[in-house]
Design a protein around this motif. Structure first.
Motif, PDB file in Angstrom:
ATOM      1  N   ASN A  59       0.813  -1.207   0.000  1.00 32.35           N
ATOM      2  CA  ASN A  59       0.000   0.000   0.000  1.00 32.35           C
ATOM      3  C   ASN A  59       0.849   1.260   0.000  1.00 32.35           C
ATOM      4  O   ASN A  59       0.561   2.230  -0.722  1.00 32.35           O
ATOM      5  CB  ASN A  59      -0.935   0.001   1.215  1.00 32.35           C
ATOM      6  N   VAL A  60       1.910   1.277   0.793  1.00 27.78           N
ATOM      7  CA  VAL A  60       2.734   2.482   0.920  1.00 27.78           C
ATOM      8  C   VAL A  60       3.647   2.674  -0.283  1.00 27.78           C
ATOM      9  O   VAL A  60       3.720   3.765  -0.856  1.00 27.78           O
ATOM     10  CB  VAL A  60       3.578   2.424   2.214  1.00 27.78           C
ATOM     11  N   PHE A  61       4.321   1.609  -0.704  1.00 26.82           N
ATOM     12  CA  PHE A  61       5.374   1.758  -1.704  1.00 26.82           C
ATOM     13  C   PHE A  61       4.937   1.438  -3.136  1.00 26.82           C
ATOM     14  O   PHE A  61       5.630   1.820  -4.087  1.00 26.82           O
ATOM     15  CB  PHE A  61       6.570   0.876  -1.337  1.00 26.82           C
ATOM     16  N   PHE A  62       3.815   0.735  -3.310  1.00 23.63           N
ATOM     17  CA  PHE A  62       3.441   0.283  -4.650  1.00 23.63           C
ATOM     18  C   PHE A  62       2.076   0.778  -5.120  1.00 23.63           C
ATOM     19  O   PHE A  62       1.921   1.079  -6.307  1.00 23.63           O
ATOM     20  CB  PHE A  62       3.450  -1.253  -4.698  1.00 23.63           C
ATOM     21  N   HIS A  63       1.097   0.842  -4.253  1.00 21.73           N
ATOM     22  CA  HIS A  63      -0.278   1.133  -4.652  1.00 21.73           C
ATOM     23  C   HIS A  63      -0.387   2.458  -5.412  1.00 21.73           C
ATOM     24  O   HIS A  63      -0.111   3.526  -4.872  1.00 21.73           O
ATOM     25  CB  HIS A  63      -1.164   1.169  -3.401  1.00 21.73           C
ATOM     26  N   MET A  64      -0.740   2.387  -6.688  1.00 22.12           N
ATOM     27  CA  MET A  64      -0.945   3.516  -7.593  1.00 22.12           C
ATOM     28  C   MET A  64       0.350   4.223  -8.006  1.00 22.12           C
ATOM     29  O   MET A  64       0.308   5.149  -8.821  1.00 22.12           O
ATOM     30  CB  MET A  64      -1.921   4.545  -6.999  1.00 22.12           C
ATOM     31  N   LYS A  65       1.498   3.790  -7.462  1.00 22.16           N
ATOM     32  CA  LYS A  65       2.747   4.477  -7.784  1.00 22.16           C
ATOM     33  C   LYS A  65       3.286   4.068  -9.149  1.00 22.16           C
ATOM     34  O   LYS A  65       3.664   4.916  -9.964  1.00 22.16           O
ATOM     35  CB  LYS A  65       3.814   4.192  -6.722  1.00 22.16           C
ATOM     36  N   PHE A  66       3.300   2.772  -9.417  1.00 25.37           N
ATOM     37  CA  PHE A  66       3.943   2.303 -10.644  1.00 25.37           C
ATOM     38  C   PHE A  66       3.024   2.399 -11.859  1.00 25.37           C
ATOM     39  O   PHE A  66       3.500   2.582 -12.975  1.00 25.37           O
ATOM     40  CB  PHE A  66       4.471   0.883 -10.437  1.00 25.37           C
ATOM     41  N   ILE A  67       1.718   2.309 -11.639  1.00 22.23           N
ATOM     42  CA  ILE A  67       0.787   2.550 -12.743  1.00 22.23           C
ATOM     43  C   ILE A  67       0.859   4.029 -13.147  1.00 22.23           C
ATOM     44  O   ILE A  67       0.679   4.384 -14.319  1.00 22.23           O
ATOM     45  CB  ILE A  67      -0.663   2.150 -12.360  1.00 22.23           C
ATOM     46  N   THR A  68       1.167   4.895 -12.177  1.00 25.61           N
ATOM     47  CA  THR A  68       1.342   6.317 -12.480  1.00 25.61           C
ATOM     48  C   THR A  68       2.570   6.530 -13.361  1.00 25.61           C
ATOM     49  O   THR A  68       2.518   7.266 -14.358  1.00 25.61           O
ATOM     50  CB  THR A  68       1.477   7.122 -11.171  1.00 25.61           C
TER      51      THR A  68
END
Length: 406
Positions: A59-68
């Protein structure tokens, strides 16, 4: 017929490789567990101890970060392929997007409801019209789209608490009986779960196009701006990349950490979900920007390029690697001809599978590209776009293949 440009930037390939690998960390949940568990983690299997830690890290490091990051590179790739010349052959671009749409529809309706190719193709047909705008104009437009999508997401989560209990159970908090029924369908066979997948695909595509698509478009506009500003092509100074990474991650990660702990402390209470989700929606942009700055920083150092080559190879084969994720995960979690492990592998096991796939793709991608110019699906997509079989085998001394717009 005109062929695509042949310019490549190792920095963009490397960042794309990081993005496609990072996306799997979140997507694995939608392969291994009931749909609701992605948004409401208590919906399926254990969420204590190490499993809670894996969720927290995700949740902190991956959620929505890499799709962005991936979305920003898709926007940048459009300019990289077409340039800013108003005489550019848009017909080739629209054919490319049309075939991406076809492949995405097959991917979604036959294999996995979580497909992202369909909204990418649709948004790609629209954002191309802005490719000649100035970077500041693209940034302003992108920010407006992102805020609109953020408002829609906030409304969705805020008013979820007022849903009738039956409707809330259907999409957010399924009963144990509903979970058991889904497990049985997915474990039975690939064919048996097609109706369930189709139902989820219809819902997912409507939600993506009406709710998430403005964010996709907004981030693509920002990606175009970052490309024009030279951020993605190492034209910024070492100090600028370092400062960007420190500020973006220094603010984004602690705030997102607090939001994730708020979810845990409230037991993922439905009337509190909007707080953590809204925070993560916006901080994910900061963290993604920070991650990108770190990769640019490492690429600028030069002497680490050898270590980054496997990641760049993964990025050059991003289309193939993304679809391979689906094939591997479907085989593992769906029944005959797969292993049918749906609902049996908890979050720690899911993380172990993801790491194994990461390692495999970091090894296989550079080996493949030592012999071939494209990944298999990149070759198919390119050949369909140009109505001509593209040269696949690498020749000694041949130029690098043209860039991939995703």
């Amino acid at each position: 017929m005109a062929q695509p440009k042949s310019d490549r930037f190792a920095s963009i390939d490397t960042l794309r490789g990081l993005a496609v690998l990072g996306i799997l960390m979140m997507n694995v949940q939608a392969f291994a567990m009931v749909f609701a568990a992605y948004t409401w983690p208590p919906a399926h299997m254990d969420l204590t101890g190490a499993n809670e830690t894996v969720w927290l890290i995700g949740n902190v490091f991956f959620h929505m970060k890499f799709i962005t990051i991936f979305s920003a590179l898709f926007g940048a790739g459009i300019i990289l392929m077409l340039g800013e010349d108003k005489t550019a052959n848009l017909g080739v671009h629209y054919r490319r997007m049309a075939w991406l749409l076809v492949i995405g529809l097959v991917h979604a309706w036959v294999f996995w409801f979580g497909d992202i190719l369909v909204p990418y193709a649709i948004m790609g047909m629209l954002v191309v019209l802005a490719r000649r705008m100035k970077p500041m104009g693209l940034t302003i437009m992108g920010s407006i789209f992102i805020v609109i999508a953020g408002l829609l997401m906030w409304l969705n989560f805020y008013f979820m608490q007022y849903m009738p209990p039956e409707q809330l159970q259907q999409w957010m908090t399924p009963t144990p009986e509903m979970v058991a029924e889904t497990e049985q369908v997915y474990r039975e066979s690939f064919m048996a779960r097609l109706p369930a997948n189709a139902s989820l695909t219809a819902i997912a595509e409507i939600a993506q196009i009406t709710g998430f698509a403005p964010r996709l478009a907004g981030v693509m506009f920002l990606g175009m701006a970052l490309y024009k500003w030279g951020f993605l092509t190492l034209r910024w100074s070492f100090a600028a990349y370092l400062g960007t990474a420190v500020v973006m991650l220094g603010i984004g990660l602690p705030v997102t950490w607090w939001a994730a702990h708020h979810h845990l402390e409230t037991g993922f209470a439905v009337d509190q979900m909007w707080i953590g989700e809204t925070i993560n929606y916006f901080t994910s942009l900061m963290i993604a920007f920070g991650y990108a700055a770190l990769i640019m920083l490492v690429c600028k150092l030069g002497f680490l390029n050898l270590l980054l080559k496997p990641l760049a190879a993964v990025g050059r084969m991003a289309f193939t690697n993304y679809l391979t994720h689906t094939l591997v995960m479907t085989f593992i979690f769906v029944g005959t001809p797969g292993l049918g492990l749906f609902g049996t592998v908890e979050r720690v096991g899911q993380f172990q599978i993801v790491v194994a796939v990461w390692i495999a793709q970091l090894i296989i991608s550079p080996l493949w590209l030592s012999w071939f110019r494209f990944g298999p699906m990149e070759w198919v997509w390119r050949s369909l776009t140009y109505w001509k079989l593209q040269p696949m085998l690498k020749r000694k001394g041949s130029e690098a293949p043209p860039p991939t717009p995703a």
